[in-house]
Design an enzyme around this catalytic site. Structure first.
Site, PDB file in Angstrom:
ATOM      1  NE  ARG A  82      75.227   7.985 -22.583  1.00  0.00           N
ATOM      2  CZ  ARG A  82      74.286   8.040 -21.653  1.00  0.00           C
ATOM      3  NH1 ARG A  82      73.098   8.514 -21.964  1.00  0.00           N
ATOM      4  NH2 ARG A  82      74.508   7.630 -20.419  1.00  0.00           N
ATOM      5  CE1 TYR A 214      69.439   5.474 -28.086  1.00  0.00           C
ATOM      6  CE2 TYR A 214      71.624   6.306 -27.552  1.00  0.00           C
ATOM      7  CZ  TYR A 214      70.288   6.159 -27.224  1.00  0.00           C
ATOM      8  OH  TYR A 214      69.803   6.694 -26.071  1.00  0.00           O
ATOM      9  CE  LYS A 223      72.579  12.853 -23.341  1.00  0.00           C
ATOM     10  NZ  LYS A 223      71.856  13.595 -22.301  1.00  0.00           N
ATOM     11  CG  HIS A 243      73.330  15.375 -18.350  1.00  0.00           C
ATOM     12  ND1 HIS A 243      73.454  14.137 -17.759  1.00  0.00           N
ATOM     13  CD2 HIS A 243      72.315  15.259 -19.237  1.00  0.00           C
ATOM     14  CE1 HIS A 243      72.561  13.316 -18.257  1.00  0.00           C
ATOM     15  NE2 HIS A 243      71.855  13.972 -19.158  1.00  0.00           N
ATOM     16  CB  SER A 265      70.406   9.171 -18.938  1.00  0.00           C
ATOM     17  OG  SER A 265      71.180  10.132 -19.616  1.00  0.00           O
ATOM     18  CB  CYS A 267      67.467   9.617 -12.751  1.00  0.00           C
ATOM     19  SG  CYS A 267      68.462   8.124 -12.540  1.00  0.00           S
ATOM     20  CG  ASP A 294      69.354  15.728 -21.859  1.00  0.00           C
ATOM     21  OD1 ASP A 294      69.415  15.035 -20.822  1.00  0.00           O
ATOM     22  OD2 ASP A 294      70.066  15.519 -22.853  1.00  0.00           O
ATOM     23  NE  ARG A 383      66.674   7.586 -24.835  1.00  0.00           N
ATOM     24  CZ  ARG A 383      67.331   8.388 -23.990  1.00  0.00           C
ATOM     25  NH1 ARG A 383      66.988   9.651 -23.848  1.00  0.00           N
ATOM     26  NH2 ARG A 383      68.338   7.914 -23.271  1.00  0.00           N
TER      27      ARG A 383
END
Length: 597
Positions: A82, A214, A223, A243, A265, A267, A294, A383
């Site tokens: 991001r 991306y 998002k 989130h 993110s 974590c 998520d 990813r």
């Protein structure tokens, strides 16, 4: 491809909804693609699209014996995460965006990015991607359309949303009733970091993204829609777009409690959402059900509880660190029909990343022969994209139109000191403060330095579509006399000892903490009052079989009164930065920290 309406003199409408057709026609006139394709989401369409990408090198086939249906995409080295500094929230009034967002006046933003879109699809195909965020028949779901020139984006959106004919049919029905539609326009452009913007126009329900391929910048349902635009929608309509993962915890009596949990993110959201209980818990009959990893949309129900859906249909998970120890369910989920992005490969064409196993990489994420001197083999933010239905623990209630009832909300950050393993907030207002004050040490999921402590309220710092001061007030507004709100907790799996070692084993053992949390919900587990709220009483956590000493547990649950007084001052200063009013209940919730009780 199936049913491909072509742009031109003999064009046939792709939709019965005139406003949608007009928008697509206007975008085509601006971007000048060679052809226009309305995506129907069919298997045949997906197969044809994948074959075309394999043929032109957009995708590479992985080992089909070990990973059937799996492919690899390598993005441009300057397009791997991001780009928060190039992400704008364009409210008419700067104060509505708040200091937590980069702001640009809508007229200026449209002009700046539309100039980039001018003619950008010449020689390319324009794909119209209708999608639904949430179960297709749920009144809690919301719909959108993304226009993109990236077939990779189309393939990912098919996995991440309910995309295609069924979504378009709902869009047409709702459009006829005057209901709003989120419109997203995306082009990879030249993949030039100096010609890259992600623009959001909340009042218009519009997203424009240029110059990146991306995930978070290009998969506009994720998002951009599900958080930045949806959080604005949620505020105006009286719900919450968060989130958060959603996980169901089933006890030996067959009772299921659903927990929503917010972590920044990278974590551990996906690991917690797919948690496998310790063996002793499995023997007793404990089960964990994955609803989402998520994003969580929570709506007040008629019974006063918050009911949640996962608006996504797939997982866009961080690969590095995913292993048989950390998340065996994720490994089983991605054994087939998965799009990998920026991972390494072994000499026999299997996907590989740091932490996976004892095999060795042959090619790094850029396709070069692996050389440790050049850094990790897989990009730290590499990813996997996969359908949620492939997860072994996918909840049978994940598609319920009414959602699932939330018993507890858990906030958590990556803090190496001060914050205990777990504590419970005193009340809803204090719980909102706990979320607002949440901090974490940064990870590779965003550009910038790694390991720097930053405040990340509710893990929404990069994603809230309006001012944090107004966002906190919206959270506080749910505390009404008829509400049966979830209890709010904070966890920290990442406390370290004096030698820098993690003190809590984590992974499956995190269920021990969730058991205590659920016990606090139903009143069956004990807690001690402390300045920060309630912490587990001695012996309240089930540690049978856990590799953690009594001394470590004492430290993990210790509340450093002086340290928390300093934390209170830091949090108050942060609330000042965000413009939180002096009369806010969040300020009052800080006082027990200063009093040390």
């Amino acid at each position: 491809m199936n049913a491909v309406p072509q742009q031109g003199a003999d064009a046939t409408p792709g939709t019965r909804l005139a406003s949608l057709q007009q928008w697509v026609d206007d975008v085509a006139a601006l971007t000048r693609p060679d052809r226009v394709v309305w995506c129907d989401g069919s298997d045949a369409e997906a197969a044809a699209l994948q074959q075309a990408m394999l043929a032109d090198g957009t995708l590479l086939e992985l080992n089909q014996d070990t990973h059937p249906g799996c492919v690899l995409h390598r993005s441009h080295p300057d397009d791997v995460a991001r780009v928060e500094h190039l992400t704008f929230v364009c409210h008419e009034k700067r104060e509505d965006a708040g200091p937590n967002n980069h702001w640009m006046a809508p007229a200026e933003a449209h002009a700046k990015i539309d100039a980039l879109f001018e003619g950008c699809m010449e020689g390319r195909t324009l794909y119209v991607v209708p999608y639904c965020m949430g179960p297709i028949d749920s009144k809690l779901a919301r719909c959108g359309v993304e226009i993109t020139d990236s077939p990779y984006v189309v393939a990912n959106m098919r996995l991440m949303t309910r995309m295609g004919a069924a979504a378009l049919a709902r869009i047409e029905r709702e459009g006829a009733e005057g209901k709003p539609l989120v419109r997203g326009l995306h082009s990879t452009g030249e993949l030039d970091p100096d010609r890259r913007y992600i623009m959001h126009f909340p009042e218009e329900l519009v997203i424009k993204s240029y110059g990146s391929g991306y995930g978070g910048n290009a998969l506009l349902g994720k998002k951009c829609h599900a958080l930045r635009i949806a959080s604005h929608q949620a505020r105006s309509e009286g719900w919450l777009a968060e989130h958060m993962l959603i996980v169901g915890i089933e006890n030996p009596q067959g009772e299921v409690h659903y927990v929503a949990a917010a972590f920044p993110s990278a974590c551990g959201k996906t690991n917690l959402a797919m948690l496998i209980p310790p063996e002793s818990y499995r023997e007793q009959g404990w089960k964990v059900w994955t609803v989402g990893d998520d994003i969580c949309w929570m709506h007040p129900g008629e019974d006063g509880r918050l009911w949640a859906i996962n608006p996504e249909a797939g997982f866009f998970g961080v690969a590095p660190g995913t292993s048989e120890k950390s998340n065996p369910n994720a490994l089983h989920t991605i054994e087939r029909d998965t799009i990998f992005t920026n991972v390494a490969t072994t000499d026999d064409g299997q996907p590989w990343w740091e932490g996976l196993d004892k095999r060795v990489p042959a090619k790094d994420w850029q396709g070069r022969d692996f050389d440790p001197a050049r850094g990790p083999a897989a990009h730290p933010n590499s990813r996997f994209t996969v359908s949620a239905k492939q997860c072994p623990t996918f909840s049978p209630h994940a598609e319920d139109p009414q959602g699932v009832p939330i018993s507890a909300i858990v906030f958590g950050g990556r803090r190496s000191s001060l914050v205990p393993l777990v504590f419970e907030s005193r009340d809803w207002a204090h719980g909102v403060l706990v979320g607002a004050a949440m901090g974490s040490e940064t990870t590779a999921a965003a550009t910038g330095a790694v390991g720097v402590m930053r405040r990340d309220p509710m893990a929404m710092k990069p994603f809230c579509g309006y001012s944090f001061a107004d966002y906190f007030a919206h959270w506080l507004s749910f505390d009404r006399p008829d509400a049966k709100l979830p209890k709010v907790f904070h966890v920290n799996w990442f406390r370290k000892d004096a030698d820098g070692r993690f003190m809590w084993p984590g992974f499956g053992d995190n269920l021990r903490v969730l058991e205590w949390i659920i016990g606090r919900v139903d009143g069956s587990t004990a807690a001690d009052a402390a300045a920060i709220g309630h912490v587990p009483a001695t012996g309240a956590l089930n540690l049978d079989g856990a590799d953690v000493s009594a001394e470590a547990m004492a430290e993990l649950l210790h509340v450093d009164a002086e340290g928390w007084k300093a934390e209170a001052d830091a949090v108050e200063a942060y609330l000042d930065e965000l413009g939180v009013p002096a009369a806010s209940p969040l300020r009052a919730s800080l006082e027990p920290l200063r009093a040390g009780s």
